[in-house]
Enzyme design. Structure first.
Site, PDB file in Angstrom:
ATOM      1  N   ASP A  99      -5.627 -12.552   1.139  1.00 47.16           N
ATOM      2  CA  ASP A  99      -5.122 -12.278   2.481  1.00 47.16           C
ATOM      3  C   ASP A  99      -6.146 -12.840   3.458  1.00 47.16           C
ATOM      4  OD1 ASP A  99      -3.595 -10.835   4.531  1.00 47.16           O
ATOM      5  OD2 ASP A  99      -3.000  -9.516   2.878  1.00 47.16           O
ATOM      6  N   HIS A 325       3.535  -3.953   1.792  1.00 49.88           N
ATOM      7  CA  HIS A 325       2.797  -2.727   2.117  1.00 49.88           C
ATOM      8  C   HIS A 325       3.109  -2.202   3.514  1.00 49.88           C
ATOM      9  CE1 HIS A 325       0.687  -6.081   3.803  1.00 49.88           C
ATOM     10  NE2 HIS A 325       0.003  -5.270   4.580  1.00 49.88           N
ATOM     11  N   ASP A 326       3.979  -2.883   4.247  1.00 47.00           N
ATOM     12  CA  ASP A 326       4.343  -2.440   5.600  1.00 47.00           C
ATOM     13  C   ASP A 326       5.782  -1.930   5.692  1.00 47.00           C
ATOM     14  OD1 ASP A 326       1.863  -3.260   6.652  1.00 47.00           O
ATOM     15  OD2 ASP A 326       2.595  -5.302   6.943  1.00 47.00           O
TER      16      ASP A 326
HETATM   17  C1  NOJ Z   1       0.193  -7.159   9.180  1.00 47.79           C
HETATM   18  C2  NOJ Z   1      -0.314  -6.418   7.988  1.00 47.79           C
HETATM   19  O1  NOJ Z   1       0.549  -6.646   6.912  1.00 47.79           O
HETATM   20  C3  NOJ Z   1      -0.401  -4.954   8.390  1.00 47.79           C
HETATM   21  O2  NOJ Z   1      -0.641  -4.118   7.301  1.00 47.79           O
HETATM   22  C4  NOJ Z   1      -1.469  -4.828   9.438  1.00 47.79           C
HETATM   23  O3  NOJ Z   1      -1.518  -3.504   9.916  1.00 47.79           O
HETATM   24  C5  NOJ Z   1      -1.205  -5.769  10.622  1.00 47.79           C
HETATM   25  N1  NOJ Z   1      -0.796  -7.082  10.199  1.00 47.79           N
HETATM   26  C6  NOJ Z   1      -2.451  -5.938  11.433  1.00 47.79           C
HETATM   27  O4  NOJ Z   1      -3.353  -6.758  10.754  1.00 47.79           O
END
Ligand code: NOJ
Length: 529
Positions: A99, A325-326
């Site tokens: 990442d 994960h989001d």
């Molecule tokens: C996207 C990431 O997938 C997420 O988990 C994060 O909180 C935000 N970007 C900020 O970096």
């Protein structure tokens, strides 16, 4: 780049490192833990792992607030552990994708510490500093993705700084050439260590409107939706100059053979495909999140798949994502029965599939008691239903007390049914979702029609979605019943010798015939005769 390039024919598997495997008994996953599970990943049949951030970080946003881009957080291990992991992965023919978080740093990053130290510091312009309006208010109406104004006042130097996410995540100024150079050096640092590519965090955010104009209100916004949705992100994201920044990253990667650049982008198809860049100078794979966002019915999915496939620029390669994960897990969103259909869809569409760890065992929504909430977004905007903790819970490996993830209570709870929903139990069940994933991956690897073949739409109605994949003389028809009633699918042109080679129930291997009976929530693969 030939169609056989690994990231075109391969499958990406996302690992959330805090939750994959704990090796040192602190309840949080780590690099050594991941290394001990590489045999599992390899046997699953995927080609690459993408690991969410492992860098030094105050962990305000669980690693997406980086304080040293070239250092490993001690929670995850050491740089030696990282080198070992790369070696172990490559030894199994597994690629490693990191990442990369270039839009913002942690407020503890030395660059920001310098930048905020005085208005004349050489790094002042590395971040986005603006004066207050004459009445003392914020420079514009932009909202943080985690709620509240995106501007925070710095008392010492008398200016606001911009942060698209947390107060502790100041945005870098990518218009500054020194920022670009420093970040290119970061990419080279990891490429030189053998990393096979990057997933770039919020890549469509990198450049903001030069005049910092107000975003217009979103007429569709209503109470109960996060505050970020109250405005249309017209000036804060997706600016034309971003493509030049991405081309810069691309040229760094191009100095190394066969590295992949993946961009995280939440935009509609017509905007998304611009991220392949002019003459493909952009991302190899601008992440396509439509399967995450769509209503789960055959008509909506058929439409989006047809439109997306047709929108890919010549020479560009599509991709599909079912979870990350989001976002709520696929099994939580559409239920266990359709999660199997979704697996067949993901692994038979044209384009690189990205799997999210745990989806292969059917992990669903894990309830998080209020006192165990971790996600900073949930803490900022509680109760709206956007807590990301339920999709970040530990991988469940076996039936032991902590599911083989750790020897102690993990940082997030396990699913209530972890005694039965785990790799050891499901791996031994011939008809489990894990067995289905394994079988689908075997077929995708064996059949070029499924991995690199053309996509040919098939006209369907109701709850049926069907398409063909073709490569050379090989032809596979995919039939998916996205409904909960049985149906008869008559799909011509499968040929007299056509055979059902797989059902999502894993109980069919038979001639296909002219008319095909599909049970509720069943998908089948037919190899044409
Ligand atoms: C996207 C990431 O997938 C997420 O988990 C994060 O909180 C935000 N970007 C900020 O970096």
């Amino acid at each position: 780049m030939p169609a056989q390039t690994w990231w075109k024919k391969g499958i990406v598997y996302q690992i959330y490192p805090r939750s994959f495997q704990d090796s040192n008994g602190d309840g949080v996953g780590d690099l050594k833990g991941i290394a001990t599970r590489l045999d599992y990943v390899h046997e699953l049949g995927v080609d690459a792992i993408w690991i969410s951030p492992i860098y030094a970080s105050p962990m305000k946003d669980f690693g997406y607030d980086v304080s040293d881009y070239c250092g490993i957080h001690p929670l995850f291990g050491t740089i030696e552990d990282f080198d070992d992991l790369i070696r172990e992965a490559h030894g199994r023919d597994l690629k490693v994708i990191l990442d990369f978080v270039p839009n913002h740093t942690s407020d503890q990053h030395p660059w920001f510490v310098e930048s905020r130290s005085s208005r004349t510091n050489p790094k002042r312009d590395w971040y986005l500093w603006r004066d207050a309006k004459p009445d003392g208010s914020v420079p514009n109406n932009w909202v943080s993705n985690f709620g509240g104004s995106a501007w925070t006042w710095d008392e010492a130097t008398g200016q606001f700084y911009y942060h698209a996410f947390l107060v502790e995540q100041p945005d870098l100024n990518w218009r500054n050439p020194q920022v670009r150079e420093a970040m290119h050096d970061v990419l080279r640092f990891w490429l030189d260590r053998g990393v096979d590519g990057f997933r770039v965090d919020v890549i469509w955010h990198l450049i903001k409107d030069a005049q910092f104009r107000d975003n217009p209100p979103n007429p569709a916004w209503h109470a109960g939706r996060p505050e970020i949705d109250s405005l249309l992100q017209v000036y804060s994201t997706d600016q034309p100059e971003v493509h030049d920044v991405i081309a810069g990253m691309r040229s760094v990667l191009d100095a190394y053979p066969e590295r992949v650049l993946i961009g995280e982008i939440y935009l509609p198809t017509e905007r998304l495909v611009t991220y392949y860049g002019k003459d493909l100078s952009g991302a190899d794979l601008p992440f396509n999140f439509q399967l995450i966002q769509t209503a789960w019915n055959a008509r909506a999915i058929a439409k989006l798949v047809d439109e997306y496939d047709a929108a890919i620029p010549v020479g560009g390669w599509p991709n599909w994502v079912l979870g990350n994960h989001d976002q709520p897990r696929i099994a939580a969103r559409i239920g266990a029965a359709q999660a199997r259909v979704a697996a067949m869809l993901l692994l038979t569409l044209r384009g690189t599939p990205t799997m999210y760890y745990g989806d292969e065992i059917g992990l669903a929504r894990v309830e998080i008691p209020p006192e165990r909430v971790q996600d900073p977004w949930e803490k900022n905007e509680p109760g709206l239903g956007f807590n990301r903790d339920p999709e970040r819970t530990p991988m469940q490996w076996d039936g032991s007390a902590h599911a083989g993830f750790s020897t102690v209570e993990p940082w997030l709870p396990l699913a209530g049914d972890h005694a039965s929903c785990n790799v050891a139990a499901l791996g031994g069940e011939p008809a489990s979702i894990l067995s289905l994933y394994r079988r689908l991956i075997v077929l995708r690897r064996e059949m070029p029609a499924l991995s690199i073949g053309d996509y040919v739409p098939v006209s369907t109605e109701g709850a049926l979605f069907a398409y063909r994949r073709k490569q050379g003389g090989q032809e596979v028809t995919v039939l998916l019943n996205l409904g909960s009633e049985s149906m008869t699918a008559s799909v011509p042109e499968c040929g007299p010798g056509a055979r059902i080679v797989l059902s999502t129930f894993l109980d069919r291997d038979e001639p296909a015939g002219d008319e095909l009976r599909l049970r509720p929530n069943e998908g089948v693969l037919v190899v044409n005769g």
